[in-house]
Write a protein that holds these residues in place. Sequence first.
Motif, PDB file in Angstrom:
ATOM      1  N   CYS B 213       0.928  -3.278   7.767  1.00 23.34           N
ATOM      2  CA  CYS B 213      -0.331  -3.009   7.273  1.00 23.34           C
ATOM      3  C   CYS B 213      -0.536  -2.373   6.048  1.00 23.34           C
ATOM      4  CB  CYS B 213      -1.345  -2.560   8.258  1.00 23.34           C
ATOM      5  SG  CYS B 213      -1.008  -0.828   8.562  1.00 23.34           S
ATOM      6  N   VAL B 214      -1.661  -2.166   5.420  1.00 26.14           N
ATOM      7  CA  VAL B 214      -1.759  -1.604   4.186  1.00 26.14           C
ATOM      8  C   VAL B 214      -1.362  -0.109   4.266  1.00 26.14           C
ATOM      9  CG1 VAL B 214      -3.181  -1.242   2.175  1.00 26.14           C
ATOM     10  CG2 VAL B 214      -3.540  -3.395   3.942  1.00 26.14           C
ATOM     11  N   VAL B 215      -2.021   0.473   5.277  1.00 23.21           N
ATOM     12  CA  VAL B 215      -1.871   2.056   5.550  1.00 23.21           C
ATOM     13  C   VAL B 215      -0.416   2.402   5.541  1.00 23.21           C
ATOM     14  CG1 VAL B 215      -2.589   3.931   7.091  1.00 23.21           C
ATOM     15  CG2 VAL B 215      -4.016   1.835   6.676  1.00 23.21           C
ATOM     16  N   SER B 216       0.624   1.423   6.194  1.00 25.72           N
ATOM     17  CA  SER B 216       1.802   2.047   6.298  1.00 25.72           C
ATOM     18  C   SER B 216       2.398   2.313   4.944  1.00 25.72           C
ATOM     19  CB  SER B 216       2.644   0.839   6.902  1.00 25.72           C
ATOM     20  OG  SER B 216       2.702  -0.260   5.899  1.00 25.72           O
ATOM     21  N   VAL B 217       2.087   1.998   3.826  1.00 26.09           N
ATOM     22  CA  VAL B 217       2.583   2.408   2.442  1.00 26.09           C
ATOM     23  C   VAL B 217       1.784   3.672   1.890  1.00 26.09           C
ATOM     24  CG1 VAL B 217       3.641   0.351   1.960  1.00 26.09           C
ATOM     25  CG2 VAL B 217       1.105   0.664   1.333  1.00 26.09           C
ATOM     26  N   SER B 218       0.744   4.019   2.563  1.00 24.65           N
ATOM     27  CA  SER B 218       0.005   5.206   1.992  1.00 24.65           C
ATOM     28  C   SER B 218       0.710   6.383   2.162  1.00 24.65           C
ATOM     29  CB  SER B 218      -1.305   5.268   2.618  1.00 24.65           C
ATOM     30  OG  SER B 218      -1.117   5.484   3.995  1.00 24.65           O
ATOM     31  N   SER B 219       0.352   7.494   1.454  1.00 24.90           N
ATOM     32  CA  SER B 219       1.278   8.442   1.917  1.00 24.90           C
ATOM     33  C   SER B 219       0.670   9.556   2.653  1.00 24.90           C
ATOM     34  CB  SER B 219       1.370   9.609   0.286  1.00 24.90           C
ATOM     35  OG  SER B 219       0.035  10.164   0.231  1.00 24.90           O
ATOM     36  N   ILE B 220       1.646  10.317   3.252  1.00 28.39           N
ATOM     37  CA  ILE B 220       1.218  11.443   4.428  1.00 28.39           C
ATOM     38  C   ILE B 220       2.172  12.551   4.225  1.00 28.39           C
ATOM     39  CG2 ILE B 220       2.967  10.408   5.968  1.00 28.39           C
ATOM     40  CD1 ILE B 220       0.986  10.547   8.144  1.00 28.39           C
ATOM     41  N   SER B 221       1.660  13.773   4.691  1.00 29.79           N
ATOM     42  CA  SER B 221       2.630  14.791   4.662  1.00 29.79           C
ATOM     43  C   SER B 221       3.119  14.857   5.898  1.00 29.79           C
ATOM     44  CB  SER B 221       1.713  16.116   4.330  1.00 29.79           C
ATOM     45  OG  SER B 221       0.637  16.108   5.212  1.00 29.79           O
TER      46      SER B 221
END
Lengths: 152, 505
Positions: B213-221
């Motif tokens: 999904c798209v979220v998997s490439v979003s950044s996270i801390s």
Amino acid sequence: MFASKRLSKELLKLQDKLPPGITLVKADNFEEWQMDIRVMDDNPLYKDEVYRLKFSFSQSYPIEAPEVTFLRTPTTPIPWHPHVYSNGIICLDLLDRQGWSPVHNVESICVSLQSMLTSNTKKERPPGDENFVRYNTQRPRDISFVFHDNQV
Amino acid sequence: MSTMSSPEPIPPPNDRRSSRASSSAGLPVNNSLSVATEPSDLLVRRKSRLSKIPPDVHLLEYTSPPDSNLVCLICHSAFDRPVQLACQHYFCRECLVHALAAQHIEHKTCPTCRRSIDPEREPLPIPKIIETMLDELVVRCPNTKSGCDWVDQRANVHDHVMLYCEYTQVECPNHECRLAISQKDFHKGCLHYTVSCEHCHTAMMKRDLEVGCVVSVSSISCPHCAADLLRLDLKAHVKDICPKVVVPCQGAVVGCTLRAERTEVVEHERACPMATMAPHFREQQARIERSEARLEPLARKVGILEDGLSNITNMLYPANGDHSSFPVTNPLDPNNSDAFPPAPLMPTPDFRLPPASFPPVPPSNDQSQTPFTNPTQPPFDSQVHHLLTLHDTLRDEVSRIANALTDVEGRTNMMILNENQRVKDEMLHTNAAINSMRMQLHWLMSATLQQRNSAASRATGGSTSASGSGSGTQGASSSLGARGSGTLHAPIRRLSDSTRQDVKL
């Protein structure tokens, strides 16, 4: 599916090469396209004017004819012609169920309309234009025109 | 292709083979009109359940644009099963059917030139060369977008899609499910159930989950060390890199119980002897496992070989200890000392008992002694080696016997010759003796006759008147005696007297 396949092929060809005086304005989907045509010779009726055509394709295109009308915009008027109503509806056997053939395409329709305008010399509307324009609620494809003029 | 149920006046293509067969025979336009009637949605569904959907030739993608002479004016793609009208205009069969269906029922015309069509006669079959040219057009697989990279002649596309292409959409193996699935995922069962994405927690189908999904490439801390990274990489980061996460000491495998943040653990591991040793232990462990893994097939192999060997052994020596069934009896075998006299020639080792692999069997007269070792204890390093040894020993033995035989034969011959010579000599001697005895006898006989004749002549000479009562034989003998009396007064010894021989013997 049939229509969109054929239209995608036509579009590819139109984007590649077009006859003189014909330009593709809008083809965002496989339901409605817009084309601009100009009359290439020195006919004073149409000199230096550009007319916009609206093509509406049904799912059965090209078995069924597309709905072709002139479109009035700030830059493009409706051309004067004894077979073109002032609301843009065109009375041409090519676009009717009887006269249509699936071998025609957008380009050939544009060329036909170009030549239809070129050969005209009368600056007039079809008889009963006012009434037709005021009361007509039918779509162009459902109107049963009587084709009497064989010179077009 | 998947939206077969969308309302459109053009029915899905029929089976290619059957329609091709009918196209060559020429298609009556009246019959074909019924094709244009829209089949019910249900019918289409059920049909597609049974089999894959054959590729639509109109939708094929060509590697290069086909020759404009091979393009149908109605569909603007290369002809699909084209037909010809009497006015020499060509169309795809289906295109023509649809175009004519839209025309007036009584009056059909050519779409290109509007010449009227004779439905009894037209459409006409097309020249074979056009079909060949169309078949040779090179197309891509219709499933190119799904990942198939097949490119070949158009004639093969039907078989490819229907039989070989892994990306062809087929009905889900679950009969309750009506969705399509790629051929290659068919064995995975129904993937059309909803799962929740582990990154974005939106519900999506299992089939689509692999794509992500798209979220998997979003950044996270990172929750431990607050480093910024992509959500995709978070797991790997926590597992291997993050300095703040609590991990056990490396030496845990050997017994170190320390658990602390990664930075502390790194400090600790420098001093911890168990952590130092851990890699070696792991290595040893891995090596042992590898060896065990290698050992297992070897053990199986040995078992198989042993089985084979005992089979061969049983075949060679059907019953242990039964000498009569032994394939090659060795007269020199010390084990067979009962049946044969002790070997006069050199004593040979028992070839059944190769010294390398068999414990030596003490020579004994016991007939029930087993010539073979215990079968439960395989004595051979290698079955083949044993057989070869056995073979060599047998061959040696045979050649030795052959030598002995020639030796014996020569001797016997010599002896017979000598004997013959002696017998011959003896026979000669005997012959000579017999001859001398015969001559002696002869001489004696003639001497006796002489004496008797002379006695008779003396008697006749003494009585002057011959008695008439003298017998015929007496007369004969007297005449004989009278003749001889004149010549032989004394017996003369003659070695051979042919005239008398027949009388004497």
